[in-house]
Design an enzyme around this catalytic site. Structure first.
Site, mmCIF file in Angstrom:
data_model
loop_
_atom_site.group_PDB
_atom_site.id
_atom_site.type_symbol
_atom_site.label_atom_id
_atom_site.label_comp_id
_atom_site.label_asym_id
_atom_site.label_seq_id
_atom_site.Cartn_x
_atom_site.Cartn_y
_atom_site.Cartn_z
ATOM 1 N N GLY A 33 48.544 45.292 21.929
ATOM 2 C CA GLY A 33 48.134 45.322 20.534
ATOM 3 C C GLY A 33 46.802 46.000 20.326
ATOM 4 N N ALA A 34 46.563 47.092 21.058
ATOM 5 C CA ALA A 34 45.235 47.715 21.053
ATOM 6 C C ALA A 34 45.068 48.793 19.985
ATOM 7 C CB ALA A 34 44.945 48.322 22.429
ATOM 8 N N ASN A 35 46.042 48.950 19.099
ATOM 9 C CA ASN A 35 45.926 50.016 18.109
ATOM 10 C C ASN A 35 45.111 49.617 16.885
ATOM 11 O OD1 ASN A 35 48.676 48.578 17.790
ATOM 12 N ND2 ASN A 35 48.239 49.328 15.726
ATOM 13 N N GLY A 65 42.367 46.199 15.012
ATOM 14 C CA GLY A 65 41.729 44.891 15.088
ATOM 15 C C GLY A 65 40.975 44.630 16.367
ATOM 16 N N ILE A 66 41.090 43.383 16.838
ATOM 17 C CA ILE A 66 40.364 42.931 18.030
ATOM 18 C C ILE A 66 40.709 43.780 19.250
ATOM 19 C CG2 ILE A 66 39.946 40.962 19.547
ATOM 20 C CD1 ILE A 66 38.999 40.587 16.630
ATOM 21 N N GLY A 67 41.994 44.064 19.422
ATOM 22 C CA GLY A 67 42.430 44.837 20.581
ATOM 23 C C GLY A 67 41.845 46.235 20.601
ATOM 24 N N SER A 98 43.413 31.082 19.326
ATOM 25 C CA SER A 98 42.917 31.045 17.955
ATOM 26 C C SER A 98 42.453 29.644 17.626
ATOM 27 C CB SER A 98 44.049 31.454 17.005
ATOM 28 O OG SER A 98 43.767 31.093 15.673
ATOM 29 N N TYR A 136 52.700 29.013 13.940
ATOM 30 C CA TYR A 136 51.582 29.782 14.484
ATOM 31 C C TYR A 136 50.736 28.896 15.399
ATOM 32 C CZ TYR A 136 47.304 32.595 14.700
ATOM 33 O OH TYR A 136 46.208 33.316 15.141
#
Length: 306
Positions: A23-25, A27-29, A152, A178
């Protein structure tokens, strides 16, 4: 070093290290990938959407022309994709120093993955569980290698592991689902660390959470709240760059030990610089950890080399 003193400037040189970030595209990633690439790591952005991943890579390279950043496809909602991505990574990178399990979804409407798992549990936990198991033997021979799982504050919110209805087929609460997935991230981290230590490996498993960060993760906030979130969000929550600091500390601080958990040092762990924090008592329930591990192996068909 206290949380108030730790910033991205404290990330040590990463030359020669291979870092895989899901998920590096955005936000945090993305922010973690940008910092690690700037520090010399060979960064692999494991993402579902290759176009978005490529655009994110280009942005990082524009700021750091000499960086080594590649994009690999990974759809955590498909175990076939998880296996294909792991196979490709094992071929390209027989030795991996850092695996950051960052990708996730939050508060989604009731949906299932391609394998029939509830979307949040399947993406946030089961997909990463399988991905880690399939890649772990590329980390085990590497001194100082780490698995970093991103949880989280939601792991405390209506959170339980509903073994009688793991996939929420009889009822559904997007918030509780979640919470279950984020609690699962921690249970997985602590049981993995126990197994790594028992096997006398040099690999450790740690966890982090970003506090309240203004990212795309909140895209599934009920529509009625969207206008308020767009206005108030940037004021209430910290930036994605600040939210990435606990991840970066867990991933790179030489003083980090296996089984630790990092989050912001501010009020309620909502914002601030990263420090060692405590997760819920439930997340440390060893029987719960082991039961979830067994079920996760059964559901994914993935077993671990420890």
């Amino acid at each position: 070093m206290s949380g108030s003193n730790w910033t991205s400037g404290n990330v040590p040189a990463q030359d020669g290290r291979v870092a895989v970030i899901t998920g590096a595209n955005s936000g945090i990633g993305y922010e973690a990938a940008a910092v690690l690439a700037a520090r010399g790591a060979r960064v692999v952005m494991a993402v579902r959407n290759l176009d978005k991943g490529g655009a994110a890579r280009d942005t990082i390279l524009a700021a750091n022309p000499g960086a080594d950043v590649t994009v690999k496809q990974l759809d955590l909602t498909s175990l076939d994709s998880v296996r294909a991505a792991a196979d490709a990574l094992r071929t390209a990178h027989p030795r991996i120093d850092l695996l950051i399990n960052n990708a996730g979804v939050m508060w989604t409407p009731k949906e299932t993955t391609k394998d029939g798992f509830e979307l949040q549990f399947g993406t946030n936990h089961l997909g990463h569980f399988a991905f880690t198991g399939l890649l772990l033997d590329t980390l085990l021979p590497v001194p100082g290698s780490r698995v970093v799982n991103i949880s989280s504050l939601g792991h405390r919110l209506l959170a339980d592991i509903h073994f009688d209805d793991l996939q929420w087929e009889r009822r559904y609460s997007r918030i509780a689902a979640y919470g279950q997935s984020k609690l699962a991230n921690l249970l997985f981290t602590y049981e993995l660390q126990r197994r790594l230590a028992a096997a006398d490996t040099d690999t450790i498993a740690v966890a982090a959470h970003p506090g309240g960060s203004y990212t795309e993760l909140a895209r599934n906030v009920p529509a009625i709240f969207h206008p308020a979130y767009r206005i108030v969000g940037p004021l209430l929550f910290q930036s994605a760059a600040a939210g990435a600091l606990p991840t970066l500390r867990a991933a790179t601080d030489p003083d980090v030990r296996g089984g630790q958990y990092y989050g912001p040092d501010g009020f309620g762990e909502q914002r601030g610089n990263p420090k060692l924090v405590q997760s819920s008592a439930q997340s440390h329930d060893r029987e719960l950890q082991q039961r979830l591990w067994t079920v996760s192996e059964e559901l994914t068909g993935v077993s671990f080399p420890v």
